[in-house]
Design an enzyme around this catalytic site. Sequence first.
Site, short mmCIF file in Angstrom:
data_model
loop_
_atom_site.label_atom_id
_atom_site.label_comp_id
_atom_site.label_asym_id
_atom_site.label_seq_id
_atom_site.Cartn_x
_atom_site.Cartn_y
_atom_site.Cartn_z
N CYS A 63 -29.04 10.86 21.08
CA CYS A 63 -28.73 10.64 19.67
C CYS A 63 -28.25 9.29 19.19
O CYS A 63 -27.42 8.89 20.18
CB CYS A 63 -27.84 11.71 18.96
N CYS A 70 -19.20 14.37 20.42
CA CYS A 70 -20.63 15.02 20.71
C CYS A 70 -21.27 14.99 22.24
O CYS A 70 -21.31 13.67 22.43
CB CYS A 70 -21.63 14.56 19.39
N CYS A 107 -30.56 28.86 12.62
CA CYS A 107 -30.18 27.55 12.56
C CYS A 107 -30.82 26.59 13.36
O CYS A 107 -30.26 26.81 14.72
CB CYS A 107 -28.87 27.30 12.32
N CYS A 138 -32.07 27.65 8.36
CA CYS A 138 -31.20 26.59 8.26
C CYS A 138 -31.55 25.51 9.13
O CYS A 138 -31.95 25.85 10.35
CB CYS A 138 -29.80 27.10 8.45
N1 SAM Z 1 -27.23 15.55 14.32
C1 SAM Z 1 -27.14 16.18 13.12
C2 SAM Z 1 -25.65 15.99 12.62
O1 SAM Z 1 -24.96 15.50 12.99
O2 SAM Z 1 -25.62 16.24 11.44
C3 SAM Z 1 -26.84 17.70 13.68
C4 SAM Z 1 -26.44 18.40 14.70
S1 SAM Z 1 -24.67 18.25 14.89
C5 SAM Z 1 -24.48 18.68 16.50
C6 SAM Z 1 -23.82 19.50 13.89
C7 SAM Z 1 -22.33 19.63 13.86
O3 SAM Z 1 -21.90 20.27 15.01
C8 SAM Z 1 -21.49 18.27 13.60
O4 SAM Z 1 -21.55 17.72 12.48
C9 SAM Z 1 -20.04 18.93 14.38
O5 SAM Z 1 -19.39 19.16 13.08
C10 SAM Z 1 -20.28 19.94 15.03
N2 SAM Z 1 -20.15 19.72 16.42
C11 SAM Z 1 -20.74 18.77 17.35
N3 SAM Z 1 -20.12 18.73 18.35
C12 SAM Z 1 -19.05 19.45 18.42
C13 SAM Z 1 -18.13 19.89 19.29
N4 SAM Z 1 -18.14 19.30 20.47
N5 SAM Z 1 -17.15 20.69 18.99
C14 SAM Z 1 -17.09 21.05 17.58
N6 SAM Z 1 -17.81 20.90 16.95
C15 SAM Z 1 -19.09 19.98 17.21
FE1 SF4 Z 2 -26.03 12.89 16.79
FE2 SF4 Z 2 -24.06 14.64 17.63
FE3 SF4 Z 2 -23.54 13.06 15.80
FE4 SF4 Z 2 -25.22 14.96 15.30
S1 SF4 Z 2 -23.05 15.22 15.74
S2 SF4 Z 2 -25.26 12.78 14.49
S3 SF4 Z 2 -26.27 14.92 17.27
S4 SF4 Z 2 -24.11 12.27 17.78
#
Ligand code: SAM
Ligand code: SF4
Length: 333
Positions: A63, A70, A107, A138
């Site tokens: 990403c 993340c 989702c 979703c």
């Molecule tokens: N890329 C898209 C975005 O950021 O909107 C969708 C996927 S993203 C992984 C979705 C959500 O997962 C993030 O906004 C965050 O709140 C949650 N998330 C991601 N990594 C996480 C982690 N290590 N621990 C807790 N929540 C996490």
């Molecule tokens: Fe990309 Fe992870 Fe951020 Fe979603 S949460 S925008 S997958 S870096």
Amino acid sequence: MNAPVRFADPALPRHDWTRDEIEALFDLPFTELVFRAASVHRRWFDPTELQLSQLLSVKTGGCAENCGYCSQSAFFKTGLKAEKLMELDEVLAAAKKAQDGGAQRFCMGAAWRDLKDRDLPRVAEMITGVKALGLETCVTLGMLKAEQAVALKDAGLDYYNHNLDTSPEYYAQVVTTRTYDDRLDTLQHVRDAGISTCCGGIVGMGESRVDRASFLHQLATLPVHPDSLPVNALVPIAGTPLGDKVNRDGEIDPIEFVRTVAVARLVCPKSMVRLSAGRDDMSRETQALCFLAGANSIFIGGKLLTTPLPGQDEDSLLLKDLGMRPMAMGASA
Ligand code: SAM
Ligand code: SF4
Ligand code: DTB
């Protein structure tokens, strides 16, 4: 004669919350806070029912955003292998399996900064196919343009997940490749298209209680409260800035996590408050306290996007032991 003093009903949704009021909720004695949240919860929901969602990462890794928590950001070396957008039949097979395992909402998440028009037709087919199975749909695909949101709605999309993640004040400690306003703009496009919103955030990233109150203030003062409100506890990922920091400084205290859930229930009384990431590391007792404090939705199925969840047997036993059951579909307030 003096007019009788009338107190506002605490269960009625409000959009004029102040930060001070929300900070004061956090500062209540724990038992008082949880009692108030539980009381509001049962005004809108049956407190023995849980909404069950299941996630699938349909496009993993690589990403272009630098979200400091993340596993999927291309900025950090987390050891995760990037994959292409999944094929329709693989996604539908996973959705069927999720449904057989008890999921009500499916989702689909993609590690994208924003949705590219070239990917829209395949994502639209996924939504239409999952909806045809009888599941709620979703997706979470990063930023959307207004017309893309309309196309997703036309494909049968019920919910779009787009988290604000934290307070505006702490945001720059978490991500710098996009702004808070970018997030708010996408949420506006989603609402304008008539899609229900799923919007929450993460606690335990090193933010303060004041940040947690400010984050919930943002949600509580949105033009429409999120239909679903995921509260994630940071899952620390080695190689990410926040994962490494939290591994050093320690995680969020479970009592403070429950407080956050309770305040979310109080400020967004009709939202489905979802006990989301981090559940795998939580004791059954902490989860039970979260349900008492107003959480009424979970992810199931053994895996979130890239990290583990409790398995089906463990969750079935928890629900049985707590005397809880799946919510009837479409029962969202
Ligand atoms: N890329 C898209 C975005 O950021 O909107 C969708 C996927 S993203 C992984 C979705 C959500 O997962 C993030 O906004 C965050 O709140 C949650 N998330 C991601 N990594 C996480 C982690 N290590 N621990 C807790 N929540 C996490
Ligand atoms: Fe990309 Fe992870 Fe951020 Fe979603 S949460 S925008 S997958 S870096
Ligand atoms: C949300 O707030 N939590 C979910 C869902 N919305 C997309 C994702 C949690 C991801 C946790 C880390 C992972 O599994 O990669």
